[in-house]
Scaffold this motif. Structure first.
Motif, PDB file in Angstrom:
ATOM      1  N   ALA A 120     -48.909   8.951 -52.331  1.00 46.51           N
ATOM      2  CA  ALA A 120     -48.588   9.702 -53.544  1.00 46.51           C
ATOM      3  C   ALA A 120     -48.150   8.745 -54.638  1.00 46.51           C
ATOM      4  O   ALA A 120     -47.789   7.596 -54.370  1.00 46.51           O
ATOM      5  N   SER A 121     -48.175   9.243 -55.866  1.00 49.33           N
ATOM      6  CA  SER A 121     -47.696   8.423 -56.984  1.00 49.33           C
ATOM      7  C   SER A 121     -47.005   9.311 -58.005  1.00 49.33           C
ATOM      8  O   SER A 121     -47.225  10.539 -58.032  1.00 49.33           O
ATOM      9  N   SER A 122     -46.162   8.700 -58.832  1.00 49.31           N
ATOM     10  CA  SER A 122     -45.485   9.439 -59.892  1.00 49.31           C
ATOM     11  C   SER A 122     -45.106   8.474 -61.002  1.00 49.31           C
ATOM     12  O   SER A 122     -45.045   7.253 -60.799  1.00 49.31           O
ATOM     13  N   THR A 148     -43.016  14.536 -61.030  1.00 48.64           N
ATOM     14  CA  THR A 148     -43.785  15.125 -59.952  1.00 48.64           C
ATOM     15  C   THR A 148     -44.609  14.070 -59.241  1.00 48.64           C
ATOM     16  O   THR A 148     -45.211  13.200 -59.872  1.00 48.64           O
ATOM     17  N   GLN A 149     -44.674  14.168 -57.935  1.00 43.91           N
ATOM     18  CA  GLN A 149     -45.529  13.302 -57.144  1.00 43.91           C
ATOM     19  C   GLN A 149     -46.886  13.968 -56.948  1.00 43.91           C
ATOM     20  O   GLN A 149     -46.962  15.153 -56.637  1.00 43.91           O
ATOM     21  N   TYR A 150     -47.921  13.166 -57.128  1.00 38.61           N
ATOM     22  CA  TYR A 150     -49.298  13.629 -56.928  1.00 38.61           C
ATOM     23  C   TYR A 150     -49.862  12.917 -55.726  1.00 38.61           C
ATOM     24  O   TYR A 150     -49.689  11.706 -55.564  1.00 38.61           O
ATOM     25  N   PHE A 151     -50.568  13.666 -54.881  1.00 38.33           N
ATOM     26  CA  PHE A 151     -50.985  13.160 -53.589  1.00 38.33           C
ATOM     27  C   PHE A 151     -52.472  12.848 -53.518  1.00 38.33           C
ATOM     28  O   PHE A 151     -53.287  13.511 -54.157  1.00 38.33           O
ATOM     29  N   GLY A 152     -52.794  11.853 -52.712  1.00 38.47           N
ATOM     30  CA  GLY A 152     -54.177  11.560 -52.374  1.00 38.47           C
ATOM     31  C   GLY A 152     -54.664  12.476 -51.271  1.00 38.47           C
ATOM     32  O   GLY A 152     -53.911  13.295 -50.743  1.00 38.47           O
ATOM     33  N   PRO A 153     -55.949  12.341 -50.868  1.00 40.35           N
ATOM     34  CA  PRO A 153     -56.541  13.231 -49.872  1.00 40.35           C
ATOM     35  C   PRO A 153     -56.168  12.905 -48.444  1.00 40.35           C
ATOM     36  O   PRO A 153     -56.444  13.690 -47.543  1.00 40.35           O
ATOM     37  N   GLY A 154     -55.558  11.753 -48.208  1.00 34.78           N
ATOM     38  CA  GLY A 154     -55.090  11.426 -46.866  1.00 34.78           C
ATOM     39  C   GLY A 154     -56.060  10.618 -46.030  1.00 34.78           C
ATOM     40  O   GLY A 154     -57.274  10.610 -46.269  1.00 34.78           O
ATOM     41  N   GLN A 199     -51.458  22.705 -48.935  1.00 40.96           N
ATOM     42  CA  GLN A 199     -52.353  21.751 -48.283  1.00 40.96           C
ATOM     43  C   GLN A 199     -53.447  22.501 -47.537  1.00 40.96           C
ATOM     44  O   GLN A 199     -53.156  23.250 -46.605  1.00 40.96           O
ATOM     45  N   SER A 200     -54.684  22.293 -47.942  1.00 39.75           N
ATOM     46  CA  SER A 200     -55.814  22.822 -47.189  1.00 39.75           C
ATOM     47  C   SER A 200     -56.085  21.894 -46.011  1.00 39.75           C
ATOM     48  O   SER A 200     -55.737  20.710 -46.058  1.00 39.75           O
ATOM     49  N   LEU A 231     -51.925  17.087 -50.594  1.00 43.96           N
ATOM     50  CA  LEU A 231     -51.093  18.176 -51.088  1.00 43.96           C
ATOM     51  C   LEU A 231     -51.346  18.407 -52.574  1.00 43.96           C
ATOM     52  O   LEU A 231     -51.482  17.458 -53.345  1.00 43.96           O
ATOM     53  N   GLN A 232     -51.373  19.677 -52.950  1.00 43.27           N
ATOM     54  CA  GLN A 232     -51.542  20.039 -54.349  1.00 43.27           C
ATOM     55  C   GLN A 232     -50.281  20.755 -54.811  1.00 43.27           C
ATOM     56  O   GLN A 232     -49.790  21.671 -54.139  1.00 43.27           O
ATOM     57  N   LEU A 233     -49.762  20.374 -55.963  1.00 43.10           N
ATOM     58  CA  LEU A 233     -48.558  20.998 -56.488  1.00 43.10           C
ATOM     59  C   LEU A 233     -48.870  22.401 -56.991  1.00 43.10           C
ATOM     60  O   LEU A 233     -49.792  22.591 -57.795  1.00 43.10           O
ATOM     61  N   LEU A 234     -48.109  23.371 -56.503  1.00 43.75           N
ATOM     62  CA  LEU A 234     -48.249  24.753 -56.975  1.00 43.75           C
ATOM     63  C   LEU A 234     -47.312  25.032 -58.149  1.00 43.75           C
ATOM     64  O   LEU A 234     -47.717  25.644 -59.138  1.00 43.75           O
ATOM     65  N   LEU A 235     -46.065  24.632 -58.003  1.00 43.24           N
ATOM     66  CA  LEU A 235     -45.077  24.859 -59.055  1.00 43.24           C
ATOM     67  C   LEU A 235     -43.833  24.039 -58.762  1.00 43.24           C
ATOM     68  O   LEU A 235     -43.681  23.493 -57.665  1.00 43.24           O
TER      69      LEU A 235
END
Lengths: 114, 118
Positions: B92-94, B106-112, A38-39, A44-48
């Motif tokens: 987030a969504s999946s 995997t859950q993917y997140f928004g910018p908040g 997270q910047s 949040l961005q998935l790394l692995l």
């Protein structure tokens, strides 16, 4: 209680140095394991991620993580850190057969010295 | 571009007011989630929805409400009953886990959205 622990709240490394961020979990069975980055002020961005198979997992941005069942750990590594890697890193787990609920560690804030 | 959008990015609220945070996704994901993040802490699950017209409480649902009338949208309302609402909120969504997909998705997140109560 079941939990995810990131023992290091802050870590500072010099640019070009190697990095290891620690993550331990306390569950009876092996969970699914994730690392997110997270910047500041961002999502949040998935790394692995690790589900099964090879215990050394390659991710984006040159990161890798190794699952060690005997130590209940899933540490994140990078051989040479770049200034742009400065961010907060979160380890997360999902218990198998328990829906898709992520449980997060408290995060590790990485600072990179020039 | 496919992704998750949250609006607004910053939100200010007076004490005693309800406020609604938007989350939209065009990833065709079935499941959506709301998390709260406080400084120095990990994310905590507020509510989640595995399918349209259904949602479940997470670990810290008190003082919050949600709806899931459309697959693409999962708005979160922070009510006046939430005693300490100032925080960073992440959606987030999946893909939904089904009988033929035993591995979690995997859950993917928004910018908040950063909510501040004045």
């Amino acid at each position: 209680a079941q939990s995810v622990t990131q023992p290091d709240i802050h870590i500072t490394v010099s640019e070009g140095a190697s990095l290891e961020l620690r993550c331990n979990y306390s569950y009876g069975a092996t969970p699914y394991l994730f690392w997110y980055v997270q910047s500041p002020g961002q999502g949040l961005q998935l790394l692995l991620k690790y589900f099964s198979g090879d215990t050394l997992v390659q991710g984006i941005k040159g990161f890798e993580a190794e699952f060690k069942r005997s130590q209940s750990s899933f540490n994140l590594r990078k051989p040479s850190v770049h200034w742009s890697d400065a961010a907060e890193y979160f380890c997360a787990v999902v218990l198998k057969d328990a829906g898709n609920m992520l449980t997060f560690g408290g995060g590790t804030r990485l600072m990179v010295k020039p | 571009d496919g992704g998750i959008t949250q609006s607004p990015k910053y939100l200010f609220r007076k004490e005693g007011q309800n406020v609604t945070l938007s989350c939209e996704q065009n990833l065709n994901h079935d499941a959506m989630y709301w998390y709260r993040q406080d400084p120095g802490q990990g994310l905590r699950l507020i509510y989640y929805s595995q399918i349209v017209n259904d949602f479940q409480k997470g670990d810290i649902a008190e003082g919050y409400s949600v709806s899931r009338e459309k697959k693409e949208s999962f708005p979160l309302t922070v009510t006046s009953a939430q005693k300490n609402p100032t925080a960073f909120y992440l959606c987030a969504s999946s893909m939904r886990r089904g009988a033929n997909t035993p591995v979690t998705d995997t859950q993917y997140f928004g910018p908040g959205t950063r909510l501040t109560v004045l």
